[in-house]
Write a protein that holds these residues in place. Structure first.
Motif, mmCIF file in Angstrom:
data_model
loop_
_atom_site.group_PDB
_atom_site.id
_atom_site.type_symbol
_atom_site.label_atom_id
_atom_site.label_comp_id
_atom_site.label_asym_id
_atom_site.label_seq_id
_atom_site.Cartn_x
_atom_site.Cartn_y
_atom_site.Cartn_z
ATOM 1 N N ASN A 81 -12.465 1.969 20.069
ATOM 2 C CA ASN A 81 -13.056 3.119 20.760
ATOM 3 C C ASN A 81 -12.519 3.235 22.183
ATOM 4 O OD1 ASN A 81 -14.639 4.126 18.691
ATOM 5 N ND2 ASN A 81 -16.415 2.891 19.243
ATOM 6 N N GLN A 82 -12.421 2.106 22.880
ATOM 7 C CA GLN A 82 -11.927 2.136 24.254
ATOM 8 C C GLN A 82 -10.484 2.636 24.311
ATOM 9 O OE1 GLN A 82 -14.162 1.548 26.732
ATOM 10 N NE2 GLN A 82 -15.523 1.356 24.972
ATOM 11 N N GLN A 83 -9.656 2.134 23.435
ATOM 12 C CA GLN A 83 -8.252 2.547 23.412
ATOM 13 C C GLN A 83 -8.118 4.029 23.080
ATOM 14 O OE1 GLN A 83 -6.763 -0.457 20.561
ATOM 15 N NE2 GLN A 83 -5.363 -1.110 22.177
ATOM 16 N N ALA A 84 -8.800 4.456 22.012
ATOM 17 C CA ALA A 84 -8.672 5.836 21.566
ATOM 18 C C ALA A 84 -9.222 6.815 22.592
ATOM 19 C CB ALA A 84 -9.371 6.021 20.217
ATOM 20 N N ARG A 85 -10.355 6.480 23.206
ATOM 21 C CA ARG A 85 -10.943 7.377 24.201
ATOM 22 C C ARG A 85 -10.039 7.512 25.417
ATOM 23 N NH1 ARG A 85 -16.932 4.746 23.559
ATOM 24 N NH2 ARG A 85 -17.605 6.002 21.759
ATOM 25 N N ALA A 86 -9.430 6.398 25.821
ATOM 26 C CA ALA A 86 -8.520 6.451 26.965
ATOM 27 C C ALA A 86 -7.319 7.338 26.647
ATOM 28 C CB ALA A 86 -8.068 5.045 27.339
ATOM 29 N N GLU A 87 -6.768 7.206 25.453
ATOM 30 C CA GLU A 87 -5.618 8.021 25.075
ATOM 31 C C GLU A 87 -6.003 9.494 24.964
ATOM 32 O OE1 GLU A 87 -1.966 8.048 21.817
ATOM 33 O OE2 GLU A 87 -3.404 6.397 21.875
ATOM 34 N N ALA A 88 -7.184 9.754 24.418
ATOM 35 C CA ALA A 88 -7.637 11.137 24.285
ATOM 36 C C ALA A 88 -7.859 11.775 25.655
ATOM 37 C CB ALA A 88 -8.920 11.196 23.452
ATOM 38 N N ARG A 89 -8.480 11.035 26.569
ATOM 39 C CA ARG A 89 -8.683 11.557 27.914
ATOM 40 C C ARG A 89 -7.361 11.879 28.595
ATOM 41 N NH1 ARG A 89 -12.250 7.232 28.509
ATOM 42 N NH2 ARG A 89 -10.786 6.195 29.899
ATOM 43 N N GLU A 90 -6.404 10.979 28.427
ATOM 44 C CA GLU A 90 -5.098 11.199 29.047
ATOM 45 C C GLU A 90 -4.429 12.439 28.472
ATOM 46 O OE1 GLU A 90 -1.687 11.014 31.244
ATOM 47 O OE2 GLU A 90 -3.622 10.018 31.560
ATOM 48 N N VAL A 116 -2.815 10.615 14.318
ATOM 49 C CA VAL A 116 -3.734 11.608 14.890
ATOM 50 C C VAL A 116 -5.149 11.032 15.036
ATOM 51 C CG1 VAL A 116 -4.778 13.891 14.645
ATOM 52 C CG2 VAL A 116 -2.393 13.543 13.988
ATOM 53 N N LEU A 117 -5.826 10.809 13.942
ATOM 54 C CA LEU A 117 -7.243 10.464 13.989
ATOM 55 C C LEU A 117 -7.504 9.127 14.672
ATOM 56 C CD1 LEU A 117 -8.420 11.616 10.435
ATOM 57 C CD2 LEU A 117 -8.287 12.932 12.558
ATOM 58 N N ASP A 118 -6.669 8.123 14.402
ATOM 59 C CA ASP A 118 -6.892 6.815 15.004
ATOM 60 C C ASP A 118 -6.567 6.789 16.494
ATOM 61 O OD1 ASP A 118 -7.717 5.932 12.566
ATOM 62 O OD2 ASP A 118 -6.024 4.578 12.193
ATOM 63 N N LYS A 119 -5.981 7.853 17.006
ATOM 64 C CA LYS A 119 -5.714 7.962 18.447
ATOM 65 C C LYS A 119 -6.888 8.587 19.190
ATOM 66 C CE LYS A 119 -1.578 9.612 19.392
ATOM 67 N NZ LYS A 119 -0.362 10.463 19.256
ATOM 68 N N PHE A 155 -10.242 27.801 10.816
ATOM 69 C CA PHE A 155 -9.647 26.778 11.663
ATOM 70 C C PHE A 155 -10.388 25.479 11.369
ATOM 71 C CE2 PHE A 155 -9.409 24.968 16.176
ATOM 72 C CZ PHE A 155 -8.145 24.418 15.974
ATOM 73 N N ALA A 156 -9.822 24.644 10.499
ATOM 74 C CA ALA A 156 -10.526 23.483 9.962
ATOM 75 C C ALA A 156 -10.054 22.197 10.637
ATOM 76 C CB ALA A 156 -10.320 23.388 8.456
ATOM 77 N N LEU A 157 -11.017 21.377 11.075
ATOM 78 C CA LEU A 157 -10.729 20.165 11.831
ATOM 79 C C LEU A 157 -11.409 18.954 11.203
ATOM 80 C CD1 LEU A 157 -11.387 21.565 15.438
ATOM 81 C CD2 LEU A 157 -9.199 21.484 14.208
ATOM 82 N N ALA A 158 -10.803 17.786 11.412
ATOM 83 C CA ALA A 158 -11.369 16.519 10.942
ATOM 84 C C ALA A 158 -11.373 15.516 12.083
ATOM 85 C CB ALA A 158 -10.552 15.970 9.772
ATOM 86 N N GLY A 159 -12.348 14.600 12.085
ATOM 87 C CA GLY A 159 -12.396 13.570 13.117
ATOM 88 C C GLY A 159 -13.181 12.366 12.642
ATOM 89 N N HIS A 160 -12.876 11.218 13.237
ATOM 90 C CA HIS A 160 -13.600 9.996 12.903
ATOM 91 C C HIS A 160 -15.057 10.089 13.363
ATOM 92 C CE1 HIS A 160 -10.559 7.508 11.189
ATOM 93 N NE2 HIS A 160 -9.790 7.464 12.273
ATOM 94 N N ARG A 161 -15.916 9.493 12.582
ATOM 95 C CA ARG A 161 -17.331 9.418 12.978
ATOM 96 C C ARG A 161 -17.661 8.053 13.583
ATOM 97 N NH1 ARG A 161 -22.808 11.028 9.573
ATOM 98 N NH2 ARG A 161 -24.086 11.284 11.448
ATOM 99 N N ASN A 162 -16.939 7.029 13.175
ATOM 100 C CA ASN A 162 -17.136 5.695 13.745
ATOM 101 C C ASN A 162 -15.783 5.026 13.961
ATOM 102 O OD1 ASN A 162 -19.700 5.859 11.540
ATOM 103 N ND2 ASN A 162 -20.218 5.319 13.627
ATOM 104 N N THR A 163 -15.658 4.322 15.068
ATOM 105 C CA THR A 163 -14.439 3.632 15.505
ATOM 106 C C THR A 163 -13.353 4.621 15.898
ATOM 107 O OG1 THR A 163 -13.230 3.377 13.401
ATOM 108 C CG2 THR A 163 -14.970 1.781 13.864
#
Length: 266
Positions: A44-53, A148-151, A169-177
């Motif tokens: 979560n920490q890694q992915a959130r940091a990458e998403a914010r960037e 994509v999703l794991d980032k 416009f259809a989107l998917a995303g992780h719910r946990n991790t």
């Protein structure tokens, strides 16, 4: 006397075996704990940091093009983009989208009439904001877990409409991790605002329906006119400009899919 010595030796050998087994169990427990910490916290920490960037990169690029945060620019204005800190919100396989097969997924029913916006593979091209959830997350093409999703990104289903266009416009995303951007989409209610900001403008959608649970291969939910094939009472019968959010349910499971539909309002 020899009999006594033999008995003591056996006891000592048995004690060493028990001690070795206890050490093995403790080591395995520590390894499992570390794995859980890695999956539930570190990813979560890694992915959130990458998403914010990535959100910052997009906003800087669009700023250089003279596009205001509200989505104005030369192409025209849009709704308020909302706000949210991706650090606290950016949704296994409890985050897999429906109709996933292998590393990437595409609806088997074929493309919609509205093409997706051109962009390099796996590179974010939009920013999704959900004020009720405090969510701000980049949107990239495709729903590949690895790229994509794991980032920590939200993935745009290939073949579905682009943001603001007629269709779905259809989107998917992780719910946990892995950033779990869609962890709390079950909290969305009718009328909640969702915005999608692109280089050209910001589009505003309003939540209209929530399908709490359906089968993983219910491809109807991401069709141009979305309607569940498993639960036909959920969905639509007329063309329009729809936004679909998909994720897994219940949490920490990939047994079913949760679907949220919204309609374009501006």
């Amino acid at each position: 006397m020899p009999v006594v010595l033999q008995t003591r030796g056996r006891r000592r050998a048995g004690g060493r075996v028990l001690w070795a087994c206890a050490e093995t169990f403790v080591t395995c427990g520590v390894l499992v704990l570390l794995l859980v910490v890695h999956q539930l916290w570190w990813t979560n920490q890694q992915a959130r940091a990458e998403a914010r960037e990535q959100v910052s990169v997009l906003e800087r690029e669009w700023g250089e093009w003279g596009i205001s945060p509200s989505g104005g620019g030369e192409a025209g204005g849009g709704g308020d983009a909302g706000s949210g800190d991706a650090a606290s919100d950016v949704t296994v396989e409890s985050g897999e989208p429906p109709v996933v097969s292998g590393e990437s997924a595409a609806p088997s029913s074929g493309p919609s009439s509205s093409p997706a916006p051109p962009a390099p593979d796996s590179r974010a091209f939009a920013i999704l904001r959900i004020p009720r959830l405090g969510l701000t997350v980049p949107v990239a093409r495709g729903v590949s877990k690895r790229s994509v999703l794991d980032k920590g990104y939200v993935g745009h289903y290939p073949g579905t409409a682009g943001p603001g266009l007629p269709g779905n416009f259809a989107l998917a995303g992780h719910r946990n991790t892995h950033g779990e951007p869609f962890r709390y989409v079950n909290r969305l209610r009718e009328g909640d605002r969702i915005t999608v900001r692109t280089r050209e403008r910001t589009f505003t959608y309003r939540v209209d329906q929530v399908l709490p649970q359906t089968a993983p291969r219910d491809v109807g939910v991401i069709q141009a006119v979305p309607r569940s094939l498993v639960k036909p009472s959920y969905g639509y019968s007329r063309p329009g400009s729809y936004l679909t959010l998909t994720t897994c349910t219940p949490e920490f499971s990939s047994t079913y899919r949760l679907v949220v539909w919204a309609k374009l309002v501006s």
